[in-house]
Design an enzyme around this catalytic site. Structure first.
Site, PDB file in Angstrom:
ATOM      1  N   SER A 129      57.574  39.697  -1.976  1.00  0.00           N
ATOM      2  CA  SER A 129      58.565  38.637  -1.812  1.00  0.00           C
ATOM      3  C   SER A 129      59.933  39.268  -1.618  1.00  0.00           C
ATOM      4  O   SER A 129      60.169  40.414  -1.997  1.00  0.00           O
ATOM      5  CB  SER A 129      58.592  37.735  -3.044  1.00  0.00           C
ATOM      6  OG  SER A 129      59.363  38.326  -4.089  1.00  0.00           O
ATOM      7  N   ASP A 130      60.859  38.520  -1.051  1.00  0.00           N
ATOM      8  CA  ASP A 130      62.260  38.936  -1.092  1.00  0.00           C
ATOM      9  C   ASP A 130      62.792  38.640  -2.497  1.00  0.00           C
ATOM     10  O   ASP A 130      62.128  38.019  -3.326  1.00  0.00           O
ATOM     11  CB  ASP A 130      63.068  38.217  -0.011  1.00  0.00           C
ATOM     12  CG  ASP A 130      64.253  39.046   0.467  1.00  0.00           C
ATOM     13  OD1 ASP A 130      64.787  39.852  -0.325  1.00  0.00           O
ATOM     14  OD2 ASP A 130      64.662  38.885   1.630  1.00  0.00           O
ATOM     15  N   TRP A 131      64.007  39.072  -2.764  1.00  0.00           N
ATOM     16  CA  TRP A 131      64.620  38.974  -4.092  1.00  0.00           C
ATOM     17  C   TRP A 131      64.559  37.533  -4.620  1.00  0.00           C
ATOM     18  O   TRP A 131      65.148  36.632  -4.030  1.00  0.00           O
ATOM     19  CB  TRP A 131      66.065  39.453  -4.009  1.00  0.00           C
ATOM     20  CG  TRP A 131      66.818  39.495  -5.310  1.00  0.00           C
ATOM     21  CD1 TRP A 131      67.195  38.427  -6.075  1.00  0.00           C
ATOM     22  CD2 TRP A 131      67.299  40.655  -5.986  1.00  0.00           C
ATOM     23  NE1 TRP A 131      67.885  38.846  -7.184  1.00  0.00           N
ATOM     24  CE2 TRP A 131      67.964  40.218  -7.161  1.00  0.00           C
ATOM     25  CE3 TRP A 131      67.247  42.019  -5.715  1.00  0.00           C
ATOM     26  CZ2 TRP A 131      68.584  41.099  -8.043  1.00  0.00           C
ATOM     27  CZ3 TRP A 131      67.859  42.884  -6.597  1.00  0.00           C
ATOM     28  CH2 TRP A 131      68.508  42.438  -7.754  1.00  0.00           C
TER      29      TRP A 131
END
Length: 721
Positions: free
Chosen positions: A266-268
């Site tokens: 996932s992104d942040w």
């Protein structure tokens, strides 16, 4: 270590240990980090326990051979099974030797040099302990209001795909296990992150699946075909579902249709953001949806750690999904050789030798020069011998030329434009004055600039954006230069001296006023560590500009999005039977871009002969050649980028007015001519039809060839099946 050993290792792990492998935390959470003492508050606030950190699988943002070695050693002492950490970081356009931002690299149209830049970035990052880079970003971009256009290579799916392949090759090499000077690539952001509504970061994306497949997916697929080990999810929705919880997109398209079996991260905080997206009521549901969708690593939130155990024990989520994710993560660690050598590539002595070495800086200088685009030149460039030059503007002496995502780059080490010119001009030929800051200025600064200009023969005016005005969360509704810079330009114009405007920025700008008041414009973008040297060599004619735009510049923000490969309408402007008013047009600006895709000037001139086809009929399984003679008709050696476009004149669905299909960058000495030959095959004419099948249409096509998308010669052919 064999695959069977990996399976045995997973069987030996407890449920908590397996879940923790799916968690990524920032470096300060880990013992051995030089910033560890700064994380106590956030660690408690997030609910991160020491046990969770001991079992975690990867680290975000650690670098430096000494720090990474200490983090890894401390981790291996406390991790029950001795499973090493993956060290990941954003090495986007260089580690400490910073190259131009990716949008600028796209303007080089130099695939081999782009690959070399990624190879150098990997060499510097790996010796500092990094295993994985969150690059390349291959999102197709059409809206310059979005700050992250600087991180893409532009608006064309074919050109983006070629650069995507190059970056992956450069980062990863041929064998990640044996070549410890390379790092694993993570292509991002899957999918269509560049199409956020209104150019606003993190915003909704809504488009047809055909458009998604035609324009936005090809570059991701190209990166995966080249072997990218990882994929990062996008923040945005795709067909109404956030990417990090989108099972159809991630398991259906990415894993099943495309066969990707690498690590999906996932992104942040994107897993937890399923809650404000309103597709999960709480962290527990977010965790279930993300794992079910196929997300292996959750970055910087604890939905998995806090809730997967309960979900699995209650049989709401299958433990098989968890095991699959863990195996993919361990498989990447195995491929990187971390089980045998957890300090892979890390070397404090080599770190001093490799990072910012002269050979690396030389490549950065070459790429910076090839990335700059000469947009206008009324016979004032290159600068002439004996001219007195007034260097004016907020970027005259400014190290903020690295751009966003230059995490480890040093502004102090960056070569400023003044430094570059000072090395090449006698002291009595160069004077300098700030004129104004980027967004503010004083009357005293303005008067000093005007006095400096009055005593010179020509003004080099260095304008632009600071790096915070683009990049992530850098969306802007007004893409003109700040008003104070326009005021400086207008005041200098009244002096009556020729003005060469050099732009340092991360996005296409609204340059109408700048174009009107400048005698020459050089788009330098954020050119990186060697920017001052590269731009000075261009201004002085030591290097001939060869950059060509990979993203269109609008006349006005009101045109956005404006891009070359658009559709026609039923009432196109300029049609023979069109009424003057009732056509698809603006009343106040042209439909077309101010500076279109593929555009760029040179200090020499090129002429194109007539294109010739080997046959006017193309059949499946066969090929035809298009040949054209290109001549350097000027008095300087130069590089020309010959571009081939095709249009399907009557498709099953509407087709773009032009589509880039091939290009060749050719070096020609003054007076030289060369025949360029392109090959066209039926496969290049395929597209997704209304039922999403990939096929070509029999019938008429037009091929266009020339120096840019708006300046071409054409020839027709037919596809016969």
């Amino acid at each position: 270590m064999s695959d069977q050993t990996l399976h045995s290792l997973v069987e030996e792990m407890t449920l908590n240990e397996k879940i923790a492998q799916l968690m990524q935390l920032a470096a300060p959470f880990f013992e051995g980090s030089k910033e560890q003492g700064e994380i106590t508050g956030p660690m408690a606030e997030m609910g991160v326990t020491k046990e969770t950190v001991r079992n975690s699988g990867s680290v975000l943002g650690a670098s430096g051979a000494k720090e990474v070695r200490e983090i890894q050693e401390a981790h291996l002492k406390t991790n029950r099974l001795g499973i090493p950490l993956l060290i990941m970081a954003d090495i986007v356009h260089g580690f400490q030797t910073i190259f131009p931002v990716p949008l600028a690299i796209g303007c080089s149209w130099d695939i081999k040099l782009a690959e070399k830049s990624a190879e150098i970035a990997a060499a510097e990052a790996s010796v500092a302990g990094v295993h994985v880079t969150f690059a390349p970003m291959v999102d197709l971009v059409r809206d310059p209001r979005w700050g992250r256009v600087m991180e893409s290579t532009g608006e064309d799916p074919y050109l983006n795909s070629e650069f995507a392949r190059a970056f992956v090759r450069g980062f990863q090499g041929d064998d990640l296990t044996s070549d410890t000077s390379r790092v694993a690539a993570c292509v991002k952001h899957f999918a269509a992150y560049g199409a956020g509504e209104g150019g606003r970061d993190y915003n909704t994306v809504d488009m047809s699946e055909r458009q998604l497949r035609e324009m936005y997916l090809p570059a991701y697929k190209a990166a995966l075909d080249e072997g990218s080990e990882m994929v990062m999810t996008a923040f945005n929705t795709v067909d109404g579902i956030p990417a990090s919880g989108n099972k159809r997109l991630m398991r259906g398209l990415l894993r099943e249709e495309w066969g990707f079996d690498g690590v999906l991260i996932s992104d942040w905080s994107a897993v937890k953001e399923l809650i404000p997206h309103s597709v999960a009521v709480n962290e527990k549901e977010a965790a279930a949806k993300a794992l079910t969708a196929g997300v292996d690593i959750e970055m910087m939130t604890l939905c998995y750690v806090n809730h997967l155990k309960e979900l699995i024990e209650n049989r709401e989520v299958s433990e098989d999904l968890l095991d699959e994710a863990v195996l993919r993560i361990l498989g990447l660690k195995k491929k990187l050789g971390l089980f045998e050598n957890p300090h892979r590539g890390t070397d404090e002595q080599r770190e001093q030798e490799v990072i910012m070495s002269e050979p690396h800086r030389a490549v950065a200088r070459e790429l910076a020069a090839k990335s700059c685009v000469l947009l206008k030149n009324e016979n004032v460039l290159p600068l002439q011998s004996g001219q007195k030059v007034a260097l004016i503007g907020p970027f005259a002496q400014n190290g903020d030329i690295l751009g966003p995502w230059s995490w480890k780059g040093s502004r102090e080490a960056a070569i400023q434009l003044y430094d570059g010119l000072k090395e090449r001009l006698a002291p009595d030929r160069l004077s300098v004055s700030k004129g104004c800051s980027i967004e503010t200025g004083t009357e005293e600064e303005l008067q000093q600039a005007l006095e400096t200009a009055a005593h010179a023969d020509i003004v080099v005016l260095a304008l632009g954006e600071n790096s915070d005005m683009s990049g992530e969360a850098g969306s802007r509704s007004d893409i003109r230069l700040p008003e104070i810079q326009h005021e400086l330009l207008s005041a200098l114009k009244k002096i009556g001296k020729p003005i060469v405007t050099v732009l340092f920025n991360g996005r296409p700008l609204d340059l109408r006023d700048v174009t009107e008041q400048s005698d020459a414009i050089l788009e330098a973008w954020f050119p990186g560590t060697e920017g001052g040297h590269a731009v000075a060599e261009l201004l002085l004619g030591k290097v001939n500009p060869s950059g060509r735009l990979s993203m269109s510049f609008p006349h006005s923000v009101g045109q956005v999005p404006v891009y070359y490969n658009c559709f026609n309408t039923g009432r196109p402007q300029g049609a023979p039977d069109a009424q003057e008013r009732y056509v698809s047009q603006y009343l106040d600006v042209p439909n077309e871009a101010l500076y279109p895709f593929g555009f760029g000037l040179s200090y020499t001139s090129f002429s194109y002969g007539e294109p010739v086809l080997s046959s006017n009929v193309l059949k499946p399984g066969e090929a035809i050649q298009l040949s054209i003679t290109v001549a350097n008709t000027g008095d300087r050696d130069g590089d020309e980028t010959v571009q081939l476009y095709v249009r399907d004149m009557a498709g099953e669905v509407v087709r773009p007015l032009k589509e880039l299909k091939a290009f060749e960058k050719v070096a020609l000495v003054a007076g030289e001519k060369k025949e360029i030959i392109f090959t066209l095959k039926e496969e290049q004419l395929r597209y997704h039809h209304s039922d999403l099948t990939l096929a070509s249409d029999p019938g008429a096509y037009t091929a266009y060839v020339g120096p840019c998308s708006s300046n071409v010669k054409e020839v027709t052919f037919s596809l016969v099946k």
